[in-house]
Scaffold this motif. Structure first.
Motif, PDB file in Angstrom:
ATOM      1  N   ASP A  93       0.844  -1.038  -0.025  1.00  0.00           N
ATOM      2  CA  ASP A  93       0.004  -0.113  -0.085  1.00  0.00           C
ATOM      3  C   ASP A  93       1.090   1.463   0.170  1.00  0.00           C
ATOM      4  N   ALA A  94       1.023   2.033  -1.132  1.00  0.00           N
ATOM      5  CA  ALA A  94       1.758   3.091  -1.363  1.00  0.00           C
ATOM      6  C   ALA A  94       1.490   4.205  -0.277  1.00  0.00           C
ATOM      7  N   ALA A  95      -0.019   4.460  -0.373  1.00  0.00           N
ATOM      8  CA  ALA A  95      -0.512   5.636   0.530  1.00  0.00           C
ATOM      9  C   ALA A  95      -0.039   5.275   1.933  1.00  0.00           C
ATOM     10  N   LEU A  96      -0.093   4.105   2.399  1.00  0.00           N
ATOM     11  CA  LEU A  96       0.529   3.938   4.019  1.00  0.00           C
ATOM     12  C   LEU A  96       1.747   4.129   4.039  1.00  0.00           C
ATOM     13  N   ARG A  97       2.661   3.657   3.199  1.00  0.00           N
ATOM     14  CA  ARG A  97       3.969   3.897   3.177  1.00  0.00           C
ATOM     15  C   ARG A  97       4.455   5.360   2.946  1.00  0.00           C
ATOM     16  N   THR A  98       3.683   5.900   2.275  1.00  0.00           N
ATOM     17  CA  THR A  98       3.901   7.696   2.074  1.00  0.00           C
ATOM     18  C   THR A  98       3.545   8.213   3.329  1.00  0.00           C
ATOM     19  N   PHE A  99       2.474   7.931   4.006  1.00  0.00           N
ATOM     20  CA  PHE A  99       2.107   8.554   5.086  1.00  0.00           C
ATOM     21  C   PHE A  99       3.183   7.880   6.585  1.00  0.00           C
ATOM     22  N   LEU A 100       3.621   6.968   5.965  1.00  0.00           N
ATOM     23  CA  LEU A 100       4.640   6.298   7.160  1.00  0.00           C
ATOM     24  C   LEU A 100       5.975   7.346   7.031  1.00  0.00           C
ATOM     25  N   ALA A 101       6.077   7.551   6.013  1.00  0.00           N
ATOM     26  CA  ALA A 101       7.493   8.748   5.626  1.00  0.00           C
ATOM     27  C   ALA A 101       7.322   9.803   6.299  1.00  0.00           C
ATOM     28  N   MET A 102       6.137  10.466   6.055  1.00  0.00           N
ATOM     29  CA  MET A 102       5.698  11.814   6.680  1.00  0.00           C
ATOM     30  C   MET A 102       5.946  11.751   8.276  1.00  0.00           C
ATOM     31  N   ALA A 103       5.285  10.576   8.938  1.00  0.00           N
ATOM     32  CA  ALA A 103       5.470  10.457  10.317  1.00  0.00           C
ATOM     33  C   ALA A 103       6.873  10.272  10.649  1.00  0.00           C
ATOM     34  N   LEU A 104       7.688   9.282   9.780  1.00  0.00           N
ATOM     35  CA  LEU A 104       9.161   9.154  10.297  1.00  0.00           C
ATOM     36  C   LEU A 104       9.709  10.407  10.316  1.00  0.00           C
ATOM     37  N   TYR A 105       9.375  11.359   9.427  1.00  0.00           N
ATOM     38  CA  TYR A 105       9.999  12.730   9.250  1.00  0.00           C
ATOM     39  C   TYR A 105       9.770  13.593  10.668  1.00  0.00           C
ATOM     40  N   SER A 106       8.443  13.471  10.993  1.00  0.00           N
ATOM     41  CA  SER A 106       7.736  14.261  12.114  1.00  0.00           C
ATOM     42  C   SER A 106       8.335  13.709  13.381  1.00  0.00           C
ATOM     43  N   ALA A 107       8.826  12.259  13.294  1.00  0.00           N
ATOM     44  CA  ALA A 107       9.197  11.717  14.495  1.00  0.00           C
ATOM     45  C   ALA A 107      10.848  11.912  14.654  1.00  0.00           C
ATOM     46  N   GLY A 108      11.445  13.048  13.852  1.00  0.00           N
ATOM     47  CA  GLY A 108      12.621  13.255  13.767  1.00  0.00           C
ATOM     48  C   GLY A 108      13.798  11.927  13.229  1.00  0.00           C
ATOM     49  N   ARG A 109      13.191  11.446  12.192  1.00  0.00           N
ATOM     50  CA  ARG A 109      14.006  10.419  11.575  1.00  0.00           C
ATOM     51  C   ARG A 109      13.925  10.678  10.081  1.00  0.00           C
ATOM     52  N   PRO A 110      14.571  11.927   9.634  1.00  0.00           N
ATOM     53  CA  PRO A 110      14.445  12.075   8.218  1.00  0.00           C
ATOM     54  C   PRO A 110      15.202  11.265   7.421  1.00  0.00           C
TER      55      PRO A 110
END
Length: 177
Positions: free
Chosen positions: A122-139
């Motif tokens: 699921d590309a949408a889930l993976r894309t939103f996970l990427a945004m969450a990782l960024y927000s979690a300080g894991r760029p």
């Protein structure tokens, strides 16, 4: 089939619930989310065991910008049996995204990570996970995942011409060779 047409079609659903749930989804789709929310809150009180009612209630709260109020509805929807696969994906994405908006980045990463493990393509889930990782300080992890999603899903000739390089750098952003 639209969400409004699918709403309420689970077997064993009490009479009238399918029609009322479908009406609420149509209200939201027609730009009347406050009316949809009022109906869905009533349905949720009458049918607290119905996962789809909980999911549609959460979604409508999100549409209205009431993210904090959406969380318990998403959590209930995911905890109960009966969501279709598409709605389960949507609930995981919705809850994860809502956690991110509420500045609860670690909960967003955990929820979206669960979604990606359950639905790895699921590309949408993976894309939103990427945004969450960024927000979690894991760029770095965020960009690696985002690049992988781009390589996996893009039909753009410029991207496909460099797909091999994009995948290489997605695996090792620090490799400058």
């Amino acid at each position: 089939m639209s969400a409004a047409e699918r709403a309420g079609q689970a077997p064993g659903r009490p009479g009238g619930l399918a029609d009322r749930l479908g009406a609420a989804v149509r209200l939201r789709a027609d730009g009347r989310p406050e009316e949809a929310r009022e109906l869905l809150v009533r349905l949720g009180a009458e049918h607290p065991e119905d996962a789809e009612v909980a999911y549609q209630t959460a979604w409508t709260h999100d549409v209205l910008g009431l993210e904090a109020e959406a969380v318990p509805h998403y959590r209930r929807a995911l905890a109960l049996p009966g969501l279709s696969e598409a709605d389960r994906r949507g609930a995981l994405l919705g809850l994860g995204s809502t956690y991110r908006v509420l500045d609860r980045a670690e909960e967003a990463v955990a929820t979206l990570g669960d979604g990606v493990r359950e639905f790895p393509d699921d590309a949408a889930l993976r894309t939103f996970l990427a945004m969450a990782l960024y927000s979690a300080g894991r760029p770095k992890e965020a960009l690696e995942l985002a690049l992988t999603v781009v390589a996996d899903t893009s039909a753009d000739p410029g991207v496909t011409a460099y797909e091999r390089a994009i995948r290489h750098y997605a695996r090792d952003l620090d490799d400058l060779s």
